[in-house]
Design an enzyme around this catalytic site. Structure first.
Site, PDB file in Angstrom:
ATOM      1  N   SER A  23       0.819  -1.224   0.000  1.00 27.33           N
ATOM      2  CA  SER A  23       0.000   0.000   0.000  1.00 27.33           C
ATOM      3  C   SER A  23       0.850   1.269   0.000  1.00 27.33           C
ATOM      4  O   SER A  23       0.561   2.204  -0.766  1.00 27.33           O
ATOM      5  CB  SER A  23      -0.953   0.006   1.200  1.00 27.33           C
ATOM      6  OG  SER A  23      -1.907  -1.005   1.035  1.00 27.33           O
ATOM      7  N   LYS A  72     -10.544  -4.797  10.284  1.00 24.26           N
ATOM      8  CA  LYS A  72     -11.620  -4.286   9.421  1.00 24.26           C
ATOM      9  C   LYS A  72     -12.999  -4.247  10.092  1.00 24.26           C
ATOM     10  O   LYS A  72     -13.838  -3.437   9.728  1.00 24.26           O
ATOM     11  CB  LYS A  72     -11.701  -5.113   8.130  1.00 24.26           C
ATOM     12  CG  LYS A  72     -10.546  -4.845   7.184  1.00 24.26           C
ATOM     13  CD  LYS A  72     -10.729  -5.594   5.883  1.00 24.26           C
ATOM     14  CE  LYS A  72      -9.608  -5.288   4.913  1.00 24.26           C
ATOM     15  NZ  LYS A  72      -9.885  -5.776   3.562  1.00 24.26           N
ATOM     16  N   ASP A 108     -13.147  -2.190  -0.952  1.00 20.56           N
ATOM     17  CA  ASP A 108     -12.805  -3.513  -1.500  1.00 20.56           C
ATOM     18  C   ASP A 108     -13.789  -3.907  -2.603  1.00 20.56           C
ATOM     19  O   ASP A 108     -13.413  -4.503  -3.601  1.00 20.56           O
ATOM     20  CB  ASP A 108     -12.816  -4.573  -0.395  1.00 20.56           C
ATOM     21  CG  ASP A 108     -11.580  -4.509   0.484  1.00 20.56           C
ATOM     22  OD1 ASP A 108     -10.514  -4.091  -0.015  1.00 20.56           O
ATOM     23  OD2 ASP A 108     -11.675  -4.852   1.677  1.00 20.56           O
ATOM     24  N   GLY A 134     -14.333 -12.651   4.330  1.00 16.83           N
ATOM     25  CA  GLY A 134     -14.418 -11.193   4.241  1.00 16.83           C
ATOM     26  C   GLY A 134     -14.350 -10.691   2.804  1.00 16.83           C
ATOM     27  O   GLY A 134     -15.143  -9.821   2.401  1.00 16.83           O
ATOM     28  N   PRO A 157     -20.484 -25.212   3.009  1.00 16.30           N
ATOM     29  CA  PRO A 157     -21.660 -24.704   2.287  1.00 16.30           C
ATOM     30  C   PRO A 157     -22.562 -23.829   3.159  1.00 16.30           C
ATOM     31  O   PRO A 157     -23.184 -22.884   2.656  1.00 16.30           O
ATOM     32  CB  PRO A 157     -22.397 -25.979   1.851  1.00 16.30           C
ATOM     33  CG  PRO A 157     -21.447 -27.093   2.024  1.00 16.30           C
ATOM     34  CD  PRO A 157     -20.412 -26.685   3.015  1.00 16.30           C
ATOM     35  N   GLY A 238      -5.364 -10.619  -8.929  1.00 14.00           N
ATOM     36  CA  GLY A 238      -5.784  -9.952  -7.692  1.00 14.00           C
ATOM     37  C   GLY A 238      -5.138  -8.598  -7.492  1.00 14.00           C
ATOM     38  O   GLY A 238      -5.665  -7.739  -6.773  1.00 14.00           O
TER      39      GLY A 238
HETATM   40  P1  NAP Z   1     -11.205 -15.367   5.101  1.00 20.05           P
HETATM   41  O1  NAP Z   1     -12.263 -14.440   5.597  1.00 20.05           O
HETATM   42  O2  NAP Z   1     -10.350 -16.087   6.084  1.00 20.05           O
HETATM   43  O3  NAP Z   1     -11.934 -16.471   4.150  1.00 20.05           O
HETATM   44  C1  NAP Z   1     -11.194 -17.537   3.638  1.00 20.05           C
HETATM   45  C2  NAP Z   1     -12.050 -18.313   2.630  1.00 20.05           C
HETATM   46  O4  NAP Z   1     -11.211 -19.300   2.024  1.00 20.05           O
HETATM   47  C3  NAP Z   1     -13.232 -19.065   3.258  1.00 20.05           C
HETATM   48  O5  NAP Z   1     -14.308 -19.041   2.368  1.00 20.05           O
HETATM   49  C4  NAP Z   1     -12.661 -20.482   3.419  1.00 20.05           C
HETATM   50  O6  NAP Z   1     -13.652 -21.479   3.403  1.00 20.05           O
HETATM   51  C5  NAP Z   1     -11.826 -20.596   2.175  1.00 20.05           C
HETATM   52  N1  NAP Z   1     -10.767 -21.595   2.300  1.00 20.05           N
HETATM   53  C6  NAP Z   1      -9.668 -21.558   3.091  1.00 20.05           C
HETATM   54  N2  NAP Z   1      -8.925 -22.656   2.910  1.00 20.05           N
HETATM   55  C7  NAP Z   1      -9.575 -23.419   1.988  1.00 20.05           C
HETATM   56  C8  NAP Z   1      -9.300 -24.681   1.384  1.00 20.05           C
HETATM   57  N3  NAP Z   1      -8.199 -25.388   1.694  1.00 20.05           N
HETATM   58  N4  NAP Z   1     -10.166 -25.145   0.454  1.00 20.05           N
HETATM   59  C9  NAP Z   1     -11.264 -24.443   0.119  1.00 20.05           C
HETATM   60  N5  NAP Z   1     -11.592 -23.245   0.665  1.00 20.05           N
HETATM   61  C10 NAP Z   1     -10.742 -22.745   1.586  1.00 20.05           C
HETATM   62  O7  NAP Z   1     -10.189 -14.613   4.130  1.00 20.05           O
HETATM   63  P2  NAP Z   1     -10.457 -13.297   3.226  1.00 20.05           P
HETATM   64  O8  NAP Z   1     -10.091 -12.090   4.002  1.00 20.05           O
HETATM   65  O9  NAP Z   1     -11.808 -13.393   2.647  1.00 20.05           O
HETATM   66  O10 NAP Z   1      -9.321 -13.468   2.102  1.00 20.05           O
HETATM   67  C11 NAP Z   1      -9.380 -14.543   1.180  1.00 20.05           C
HETATM   68  C12 NAP Z   1      -8.293 -14.379   0.126  1.00 20.05           C
HETATM   69  O11 NAP Z   1      -8.537 -13.201  -0.652  1.00 20.05           O
HETATM   70  C13 NAP Z   1      -6.882 -14.236   0.687  1.00 20.05           C
HETATM   71  O12 NAP Z   1      -5.991 -14.959  -0.145  1.00 20.05           O
HETATM   72  C14 NAP Z   1      -6.603 -12.753   0.589  1.00 20.05           C
HETATM   73  O13 NAP Z   1      -5.222 -12.472   0.414  1.00 20.05           O
HETATM   74  C15 NAP Z   1      -7.373 -12.398  -0.673  1.00 20.05           C
HETATM   75  N6  NAP Z   1      -7.795 -10.983  -0.703  1.00 20.05           N
HETATM   76  C16 NAP Z   1      -7.414 -10.230  -1.765  1.00 20.05           C
HETATM   77  C17 NAP Z   1      -7.819  -8.924  -1.842  1.00 20.05           C
HETATM   78  C18 NAP Z   1      -7.391  -8.098  -3.035  1.00 20.05           C
HETATM   79  O14 NAP Z   1      -7.640  -6.892  -3.029  1.00 20.05           O
HETATM   80  N7  NAP Z   1      -6.798  -8.679  -4.042  1.00 20.05           N
HETATM   81  C19 NAP Z   1      -8.611  -8.356  -0.847  1.00 20.05           C
HETATM   82  C20 NAP Z   1      -8.997  -9.155   0.227  1.00 20.05           C
HETATM   83  C21 NAP Z   1      -8.567 -10.472   0.290  1.00 20.05           C
HETATM   84  P3  NAP Z   1     -14.382 -21.983   4.750  1.00 20.05           P
HETATM   85  O15 NAP Z   1     -15.503 -21.013   4.998  1.00 20.05           O
HETATM   86  O16 NAP Z   1     -14.853 -23.348   4.419  1.00 20.05           O
HETATM   87  O17 NAP Z   1     -13.339 -21.957   5.852  1.00 20.05           O
END
Ligand code: NAP
Length: 271
Positions: A23, A72, A108, A134, A157, A238
């Site tokens: 950032s 957040k 976001d 999130g 699910p 991303g």
């Molecule tokens: P989070 O709230 O912890 O959610 C993680 C998600 O991944 C949940 O839906 C989880 O499923 C799933 N998951 C984790 N391990 C898994 C596996 N082995 N197989 C299948 N599903 C799995 O995380 P988040 O904040 O949403 O972030 C998720 C990703 O997005 C991260 O990699 C983060 O770096 C990226 N991100 C990118 C941006 C961007 O601007 N590019 C912004 C935000 C986040 P369950 O519900 O079953 O646990």
């Protein structure tokens, strides 16, 4: 190098652990390109120090703070106002200080839709969002706001179903349901693929012409994006979600259109 002087404004990102954040690189590049007299720093803020950190920001006249994990949700209780969209998504990733008041927004979702809109319009499209965390909340909100029809699929699910119900998407299901229905847009918001060569879905479920966004940005070309390209899909990394959400943050503070390409270059160089 920017000249720092008595009129220089301070902005930054609060997160913990600080680790590696790009950032500052993106925002400082934008300040330089636009001739804005400001600097942007990263602040490692422990959860228990969040309140004092925001009080300090207010007292010091900090202009804007990006809010990253794990703050957040918790940040909301320390703000004077939270925008209705951020409240619906359930997360604030931007605090802008206006007339001494701390205002919370979420950029976001804007980042996600603008990243996708690099490749396709979204109104009337059939979209599938993988994940129910999130990032998924912001992406689902954004797709619905742009008039897409959205299905949420998640390893657990029940979480997909709850998110879909809450935000008004079609009934959620498990990841294995991908392919039960045609889709034009696929967004991965699971952490699968992060610093690995795993993909959340089998390659043969992706059709040519689909637009695929992977929220995971490390590595830049994830296995999912490689599979999608090999199948003839159009892909968006991303990085573009991050760059466009940062661009919207800059617009919220300054009203200026952000130099998106410069910010993307700074993002790459900081990798
Ligand atoms: P989070 O709230 O912890 O959610 C993680 C998600 O991944 C949940 O839906 C989880 O499923 C799933 N998951 C984790 N391990 C898994 C596996 N082995 N197989 C299948 N599903 C799995 O995380 P988040 O904040 O949403 O972030 C998720 C990703 O997005 C991260 O990699 C983060 O770096 C990226 N991100 C990118 C941006 C961007 O601007 N590019 C912004 C935000 C986040 P369950 O519900 O079953 O646990």
């Amino acid at each position: 190098m920017q000249r720092i002087g008595p009129t220089t404004r301070l902005c930054g990102v609060i997160l913990h652990p600080a680790g590696h954040t790009r950032s500052p690189a993106m925002h400082n590049a934008a300040f330089r390109a636009l001739g804005i007299d400001a600097v942007y720093l990263a602040f490692d803020v422990l959860p228990e120090a969040l309140g004092p950190a925001l009080a300090g920001a207010r007292a010091l006249g900090v202009r804007q703070l990006a809010v990253s994990l794990p703050h957040k949700l918790a940040v909301m209780q320390h703000l004077d106002e939270v925008d209705a969209t951020a409240r619906r998504i359930g997360a604030v990733n931007t605090v802008t200080v206006r007339d001494g008041r701390l205002m919370g927004d979420n950029t976001d979702w804007t980042g996600a839709v603008r990243a996708l809109e690099r490749e396709t319009a979204l109104a009337g499209r059939e979209a599938v969002v993988l994940g129910a965390g999130g990032a998924a909340r912001a992406v689902v909100y954004g797709l619905l706001e742009r008039g897409a029809r959205v299905r949420v699929l998640n390893r657990t699910p029940e979480r997909a179903a709850a998110l879909a119900r809450e935000l008004g998407a079609d009934a959620g299901a498990g990841l294995e349901a991908l392919g039960e229905r045609d889709f034009d847009v696929l967004v991965n918001t699971t952490s699968v693929g992060l610093r690995s060569q795993d993909s959340p879905v089998p390659a043969d479920r992706i059709e040519a012409g689909t637009v695929v966004l992977d929220a995971v940005y490390d590595p830049p070309r994830t296995r999912l994006l490689q599979d999608a390209e090999a199948r003839g899909a159009r892909t968006v990394g991303g990085k573009w979600m991050l760059v466009h959400q940062a661009a919207e943050q800059l617009r919220l503070w300054t009203g200026c259109e952000a130099p998106v390409e410069e910010m993307a270059r700074a993002f790459d160089l900081a990798g």
